[in-house]
Design an enzyme around this catalytic site. Structure first.
Site, PDB file in Angstrom:
ATOM      1  N   ARG A  49     -32.635 -95.442  58.625  1.00 48.88           N
ATOM      2  CA  ARG A  49     -34.040 -95.740  58.378  1.00 48.88           C
ATOM      3  C   ARG A  49     -34.204 -97.240  58.157  1.00 48.88           C
ATOM      4  O   ARG A  49     -34.400 -97.710  57.040  1.00 48.88           O
ATOM      5  CB  ARG A  49     -34.534 -94.964  57.163  1.00 48.88           C
ATOM      6  N   ASP A  51     -35.564-100.958  57.824  1.00 41.52           N
ATOM      7  CA  ASP A  51     -36.777-101.434  57.165  1.00 41.52           C
ATOM      8  C   ASP A  51     -37.701-102.173  58.132  1.00 41.52           C
ATOM      9  O   ASP A  51     -37.322-102.487  59.262  1.00 41.52           O
ATOM     10  CB  ASP A  51     -36.413-102.375  56.016  1.00 41.52           C
ATOM     11  N   TYR A 109     -23.576-103.604  60.950  1.00 41.60           N
ATOM     12  CA  TYR A 109     -24.794-104.412  60.942  1.00 41.60           C
ATOM     13  C   TYR A 109     -24.418-105.876  61.152  1.00 41.60           C
ATOM     14  O   TYR A 109     -23.305-106.304  60.818  1.00 41.60           O
ATOM     15  CB  TYR A 109     -25.523-104.303  59.600  1.00 41.60           C
ATOM     16  N   ARG A 196     -28.735-106.922  53.380  1.00 39.71           N
ATOM     17  CA  ARG A 196     -29.548-108.127  53.182  1.00 39.71           C
ATOM     18  C   ARG A 196     -29.245-108.801  51.846  1.00 39.71           C
ATOM     19  O   ARG A 196     -29.305-110.033  51.738  1.00 39.71           O
ATOM     20  CB  ARG A 196     -31.040-107.770  53.288  1.00 39.71           C
TER      21      ARG A 196
END
Length: 254
Positions: A49, A51, A109, A196
């Site tokens: 999911r 962002d 990522y 992040r």
């Protein structure tokens, strides 16, 4: 039959992956396109999911359908109904018990940074701009502290609804090519905003605003206040997902 899609998208114009009643999402747009193509109600389940503003090269999603269209042809057909910033890279039939959030071996990522005096306009949507020169070697040294199994309770944002904040990071690479710096993180799973926050912490180390020892303290004490800021969403992209049972990946590092 159950169909798995490998989905790539530019997240700039979307309020994340997850379908919402009052905002445009990748899942919502893709579901509408599939329903138009197949002429039936579709329940689409995604693996990650992401962002608002986050991009993906290899997110995974599945749905059940009664269509007679060959599984591998669905990608081509649905892409004709999608906006240019969303593309289904691959479609394939999987077992009826397959779920994209189960059996994940690892996810990768990448966080992109432009380290220069001035940000190029063409990079503004896909990289975080940092004008202070970054010490990449210091960032690499600090990154090693994240490798292994840890309680990452200090590296997730409020609102994370999970039973456990323990995750395992298998590898972190920090790649530099001129003014472009990329942080690639591979792990068995990630908490809300975890990548992040790790990126924001490593950027502070690179700027000389944080000692490496404080990174270990933030991990050990599981205190969000001790970690760095949450880096902007635009620099983040989900590169790939690899599943245990199949040894296959839904995306590929470019």
């Amino acid at each position: 039959m159950r169909i798995r899609l490998t989905v790539a998208y530019d997240g700039t114009n979307y309020h994340g992956w997850q379908k919402q009643d009052n905002a445009v999402s990748v899942q919502g747009i893709l579901t509408e396109a599939l329903q138009q193509l197949l002429g039936e109600e579709i329940e689409l389940a995604g693996a990650s999911r992401t962002d608002a503003g986050v991009h993906a090269l290899g997110n995974a999603a599945v749905f059940d359908t009664r269509t007679s269209i060959p599984p591998e042809k669905i990608a081509v057909a649905v892409n004709q109904r999608l906006p240019e910033d969303i593309r289904v890279m691959r479609s394939e039939q999987v077992s009826d018990t397959f779920h994209p959030r189960d059996g994940v071996k690892h996810k990768t990522y990448e966080y992109a940074i432009t380290n220069a005096q001035t940000q190029l306009p063409t990079k503004r949507l896909y990289a975080h701009f940092v004008y202070v020169p970054l010490n990449v070697e210091q960032m690499r040294a600090a990154a090693q502290l994240f490798i292994g199994e840890h309680d990452f309770g200090g590296f997730c944002s409020a609102g994370s609804q999970v039973k456990s904040t323990v995750r395992c990071i298998y590898d972190i690479k920090i790649l530099k090519n001129g003014e472009d710096i990329k942080i690639q993180i591979t792990g068995n799973g990630f908490l809300y905003n975890m990548v992040r926050i790790i990126a924001g912490t490593l950027i502070e180390v690179g700027m000389g605003r944080r000692e490496i020892e404080t990174v270990k303290q933030a991990i050990d004490r599981k205190d969000r206040k001790l970690a760095g800021p949450t880096a902007p969403a635009r620099g983040l992209v989900l590169l790939k997902i690899v599943y245990k049972s199949e040894g296959e990946e839904t995306g590929q590092i470019q």
